[in-house]
Motif scaffolding. Structure first.
Motif, PDB file in Angstrom:
ATOM      1  N   CYS A  74       6.736   5.928   2.183  1.00 30.54           N
ATOM      2  CA  CYS A  74       6.747   5.113   3.410  1.00 30.54           C
ATOM      3  C   CYS A  74       6.894   6.061   4.591  1.00 30.54           C
ATOM      4  CB  CYS A  74       7.892   4.108   3.364  1.00 30.54           C
ATOM      5  SG  CYS A  74       7.680   2.844   2.111  1.00 30.54           S
ATOM      6  N   PRO A  76       4.448   1.596   6.277  1.00 30.00           N
ATOM      7  CA  PRO A  76       5.690   1.545   7.050  1.00 30.00           C
ATOM      8  C   PRO A  76       6.336   2.926   7.121  1.00 30.00           C
ATOM      9  CG  PRO A  76       5.995   0.540   4.890  1.00 30.00           C
ATOM     10  CD  PRO A  76       4.533   0.855   5.032  1.00 30.00           C
ATOM     11  N   GLY A 101      -6.917  -2.186  12.211  1.00 29.34           N
ATOM     12  CA  GLY A 101      -7.411  -3.350  11.492  1.00 29.34           C
ATOM     13  C   GLY A 101      -8.898  -3.338  11.226  1.00 29.34           C
ATOM     14  N   PHE A 117      -5.214   1.071   8.563  1.00 28.70           N
ATOM     15  CA  PHE A 117      -3.938   0.357   8.553  1.00 28.70           C
ATOM     16  C   PHE A 117      -2.871   1.401   8.258  1.00 28.70           C
ATOM     17  CE2 PHE A 117      -5.124   0.373   4.114  1.00 28.70           C
ATOM     18  CZ  PHE A 117      -3.948   0.351   3.378  1.00 28.70           C
ATOM     19  N   ILE A 154      -0.307  -6.116   3.382  1.00 25.62           N
ATOM     20  CA  ILE A 154       0.465  -5.712   4.569  1.00 25.62           C
ATOM     21  C   ILE A 154      -0.343  -5.722   5.855  1.00 25.62           C
ATOM     22  CG2 ILE A 154       2.068  -4.344   3.190  1.00 25.62           C
ATOM     23  CD1 ILE A 154       0.786  -1.819   4.322  1.00 25.62           C
ATOM     24  N   GLY A 155      -1.683  -5.738   5.756  1.00 27.93           N
ATOM     25  CA  GLY A 155      -2.516  -5.778   6.955  1.00 27.93           C
ATOM     26  C   GLY A 155      -2.150  -4.683   7.938  1.00 27.93           C
ATOM     27  N   THR A 156      -2.046  -5.042   9.202  1.00 28.45           N
ATOM     28  CA  THR A 156      -1.707  -4.058  10.240  1.00 28.45           C
ATOM     29  C   THR A 156      -0.269  -4.252  10.740  1.00 28.45           C
ATOM     30  OG1 THR A 156      -2.652  -5.477  11.939  1.00 28.45           O
ATOM     31  CG2 THR A 156      -4.094  -3.768  11.008  1.00 28.45           C
ATOM     32  N   LYS A 157       0.568  -4.840   9.905  1.00 25.22           N
ATOM     33  CA  LYS A 157       1.965  -5.078  10.290  1.00 25.22           C
ATOM     34  C   LYS A 157       2.667  -3.796  10.746  1.00 25.22           C
ATOM     35  CE  LYS A 157       6.309  -6.915   8.648  1.00 25.22           C
ATOM     36  NZ  LYS A 157       6.884  -7.997   7.908  1.00 25.22           N
ATOM     37  N   TYR A 158       2.302  -2.651  10.165  1.00 25.88           N
ATOM     38  CA  TYR A 158       2.960  -1.380  10.487  1.00 25.88           C
ATOM     39  C   TYR A 158       2.076  -0.459  11.328  1.00 25.88           C
ATOM     40  CZ  TYR A 158       5.921  -3.220   6.859  1.00 25.88           C
ATOM     41  OH  TYR A 158       6.723  -4.049   6.118  1.00 25.88           O
TER      42      TYR A 158
END
Length: 160
Positions: free
Chosen positions: A26, A60, A53, A57, A45-49
């Motif tokens: 991570c 974390p 996109g 991507f 997880i997509g582009t959460k961190y």
């Protein structure tokens, strides 16, 4: 009944100095969406961190000690061979001491520098792969303060 297998995107604490197969550190690195090896990870997880996109991507970023664990390394005694089952659980001289005083002949594995001359068995095991200067007669212990890893090959949490 819950699965005993990790799920894609699951984060775990890991005390080892290497990245296990099927897991990524991570460390916040950008991943290429076009890399089909990580299709499911991107779906989870997509582009959460981070990442755009479209092409990337991000993983974390997690760092720091693993709660309740104190990594230590043996500095004296007989080091286990790869085909031996050590007791207490030791891997190349490493162990995890969860609480209480340090075991005899162990020191914290926090990256400190040692003199080769005074610690030749341990230097023989580690060399300078974690730092130090062979010419100056020093070597470093690994800093095993805690790695966080993300599963990339487990079960799909998006399916019920």
């Amino acid at each position: 009944m819950q699965s005993q297998h990790p799920q894609i995107g699951q984060i775990a604490a890991f005390i080892g100095p290497f990245q296990p197969l099927g897991w990524l550190f991570c460390d916040g690195r950008l991943m290429e969406i076009a890399n089909r090896d990580f299709d499911m990870l991107f779906a989870v997880i997509g582009t959460k961190y981070g990442g755009d996109g479209q092409e990337t991507f991000a993983l974390p970023t997690l760092a720091g000690p693993i709660p309740g664990a104190r990594p230590v390394i043996a500095y004296a005694g007989t080091f286990p061979q790869p085909d031996q089952a050590p007791s207490p659980p030791v891997l190349r001289g490493f162990a995890v001491e969860w609480s209480g005083p340090l075991p005899e002949d162990y020191v914290p594995a926090t990256g400190q520098i040692y003199n080769i001359r005074d610690n030749s068995p341990l230097f023989g095991l580690l060399g300078t792969q974690f730092g130090g200067d062979n010419k100056a007669g020093t070597f470093a212990l690994p800093n095993l303060g805690g790695n966080w890893i993300l599963n990339t090959t487990g079960t799909n949490p998006l399916k019920s």
